[in-house]
Design an enzyme around this catalytic site. Structure first.
Site, PDB file in Angstrom:
ATOM      1  N   MET A  38     -27.563   4.999   5.151  1.00  0.00           N
ATOM      2  CA  MET A  38     -26.284   5.717   5.225  1.00  0.00           C
ATOM      3  C   MET A  38     -26.393   7.039   4.461  1.00  0.00           C
ATOM      4  O   MET A  38     -25.393   7.624   4.066  1.00  0.00           O
ATOM      5  CB  MET A  38     -25.148   4.863   4.672  1.00  0.00           C
ATOM      6  N   LEU A  41     -29.897   9.823  -0.032  1.00  0.00           N
ATOM      7  CA  LEU A  41     -31.122   9.050  -0.261  1.00  0.00           C
ATOM      8  C   LEU A  41     -31.631   9.158  -1.696  1.00  0.00           C
ATOM      9  O   LEU A  41     -31.545  10.212  -2.321  1.00  0.00           O
ATOM     10  CB  LEU A  41     -32.195   9.525   0.722  1.00  0.00           C
ATOM     11  N   HIS A  45     -34.542   4.203  -1.144  1.00  0.00           N
ATOM     12  CA  HIS A  45     -34.801   4.534   0.264  1.00  0.00           C
ATOM     13  C   HIS A  45     -36.224   5.074   0.409  1.00  0.00           C
ATOM     14  O   HIS A  45     -36.908   4.795   1.394  1.00  0.00           O
ATOM     15  CB  HIS A  45     -33.831   5.612   0.762  1.00  0.00           C
ATOM     16  N   ASP A 157     -30.071  -5.399  -0.890  1.00  0.00           N
ATOM     17  CA  ASP A 157     -29.000  -5.918  -0.038  1.00  0.00           C
ATOM     18  C   ASP A 157     -29.490  -7.230   0.575  1.00  0.00           C
ATOM     19  O   ASP A 157     -29.763  -7.317   1.772  1.00  0.00           O
ATOM     20  CB  ASP A 157     -28.644  -4.900   1.049  1.00  0.00           C
ATOM     21  N   SER A 193     -26.793   4.266  -3.865  1.00  0.00           N
ATOM     22  CA  SER A 193     -26.043   5.516  -3.686  1.00  0.00           C
ATOM     23  C   SER A 193     -24.719   5.444  -4.443  1.00  0.00           C
ATOM     24  O   SER A 193     -24.178   6.458  -4.867  1.00  0.00           O
ATOM     25  CB  SER A 193     -25.771   5.767  -2.203  1.00  0.00           C
ATOM     26  N   ARG A 194     -24.176   4.238  -4.608  1.00  0.00           N
ATOM     27  CA  ARG A 194     -22.878   4.091  -5.280  1.00  0.00           C
ATOM     28  C   ARG A 194     -22.974   4.290  -6.796  1.00  0.00           C
ATOM     29  O   ARG A 194     -21.948   4.451  -7.446  1.00  0.00           O
ATOM     30  CB  ARG A 194     -22.253   2.731  -4.961  1.00  0.00           C
TER      31      ARG A 194
END
Ligand code: PAF
Length: 288
Positions: A38, A41, A45, A157, A193-194
Site C-alpha cells: 500500500m 515503503l 517492504h 501480517d 507504515s503506521r
C-alpha cells in the site's frame, strides 16, 4: 536468472498497461514476481522486494491504498502516501515496474468479493470485520492482473499471510506465496507504515510490543504453558500506560484456530493501541 540492470522503472497506472507488459515478458520466457504493497515503503517492504528480485527475472511492486480493506472510521484518508519516494525506492532495489492505479481503475461498482471463512474471523478480523475480505479481493485482482509466478508477503501480517496461503490453496491460484521474516528497527519495533503516526513519546511506548514478543519467545522456549505465556506478555504491555491491548492470542499457525496449549506450529499474535495507533506484532513457534 536474467537481471534487469541499469533500467528506469516502468510506472503503470492501468490494468491494460500491466497486462501488455507482462505478456511481453512472458513471451521472452521471463519469470515475474509480485510484491503487493500500500506504498509508503520502508525496509520491511525493501526485504520483500530484494527477495523477489533475487528469485525472479522481473519484479512488479503494486502501490495502492486499497479502500475495500478499510472499515468505516479507519485511517483510509490519513494513510501515509509518497509515490515519488516509493518509485525511487523500488527503482534502486531493481524492481522492473511499479503499478499505481487509481481506485476507480481497480473498482467500478464492485459486486464480487473474495472471503476466506473462519481464518478471517478471529485476531485482527474480530475488530476489523471487512478487512480481510478487502485484502483477499485486491490480492486476487493483483494475481489475475499480473499473472505473477510468485508473490511476496511479510510475516508481520501473519493473519494476512495465512489467509492468502489458504486462498491460493482453495481457489487454485497458479502462484507461489513466499513468506519473508519481520524486519525490526534497531530497538526492536517491527517496521510498519503506521509507525509514522506515533509521537515521540508514543514511539518509545510502542517498544512494549517487541518487549512482550521477545519475552514470549524466551518463555515458550523454556516450556511455559499457553495461559501463563499470554498473561506474562499481557503484563509486559500492561506496564506501559499509553498501551491498550486489543488482543494477545495463541493460535494454530496454519488455520488460526485458538489453542489452549502449545502444540505443533503456533502463532502468538497481538494487536495493541498506542494512543490512537493500532500496531501488530507476532512470532511463530514450532515444537521440535
Ligand atoms: O499488507 C498490505 O500492505 C496490504 O494488505 C496488501 C497485501 C498490499 C493488500 O492491499
Amino acid at each position: 536468472m536474467e537481471r534487469n540492470n541499469a533500467h528506469t522503472i516502468l510506472v503503470t497506472k492501468t490494468v491494460q498497461q500491466v497486462r501488455d507488459q507482462v505478456r511481453a515478458w512472458k513471451k521472452e520466457g521471463l519469470s515475474v514476481g509480485l510484491v503487493p504493497t500500500m506504498g509508503f515503503l520502508h525496509q520491511g517492504h525493501g526485504s520483500l522486494i530484494k527477495k523477489a528480485v533475487e528469485d525472479n527475472d522481473r519484479v512488479i511492486v503494486s502501490d495502492f491504498v486499497n479502500p475495500t480493506q478499510f472499515g468505516p472510521g479507519e485511517d483510509l484518508e490519513a494513510y501515509p502516501r509518497d509515490f515519488e519516494a516509493d518509485r525511487a525506492f523500488c527503482q534502486d532495489l531493481g524492481a522492473a515496474m511499479i503499478f499505481n492505479p487509481e481506485p476507480k481503475d481497480m473498482y467500478q461498482d464492485p459486486k464480487a468479493y473474495v472471503n476466506i471463512e473462519g481464518l478471517s474471523d478471529g485476531l485482527c478480523g474480530a475488530s476489523r470485520p471487512v478487512h480481510f475480505r478487502g485484502v483477499c479481493t485486491v490480492v486476487s485482482k493483483l494475481f489475475n492482473i499480473t499473472g505473477a509466478d510468485r508473490a511476496y508477503f511479510g510475516q508481520k501480517d501473519a493473519q494476512q499471510l495465512a489467509i492468502v496461503k489458504k486462498m491460493v490453496e482453495d481457489l487454485n491460484f497458479p502462484i507461489e506465496i513466499v513468506a519473508c521474516p519481520i524486519v525490526r528497527e534497531a530497538d526492536g519495533l517491527a517496521m510498519s507504515s503506521r509507525n509514522t503516526y506515533l509521537s515521540k513519546e508514543e514511539r518509545q511506548a510502542a517498544l512494549c510490543l517487541s518487549k512482550a514478543i521477545f519475552k514470549g519467545q524466551e518463555s515458550i522456549r523454556e516450556g511455559m504453558a499457553a495461559k501463563d505465556l499470554l498473561d506474562l506478555m499481557g503484563e509486559v504491555i500492561g506496564q506501559e500506560p499509553l498501551a491498550k491491548i486489543d488482543y494477545i492470542d495463541l493460535v494454530d499457525a496454519r488455520m488460526l484456530e485458538p489453542l489452549d496449549r502449545v502444540q505443533g506450529k503456533v502463532l502468538v499474535a497481538m494487536a495493541v493501541y498506542i494512543g490512537k495507533t493500532r500496531l501488530i506484532d507476532n512470532f511463530i513457534w514450532e515444537e521440535k
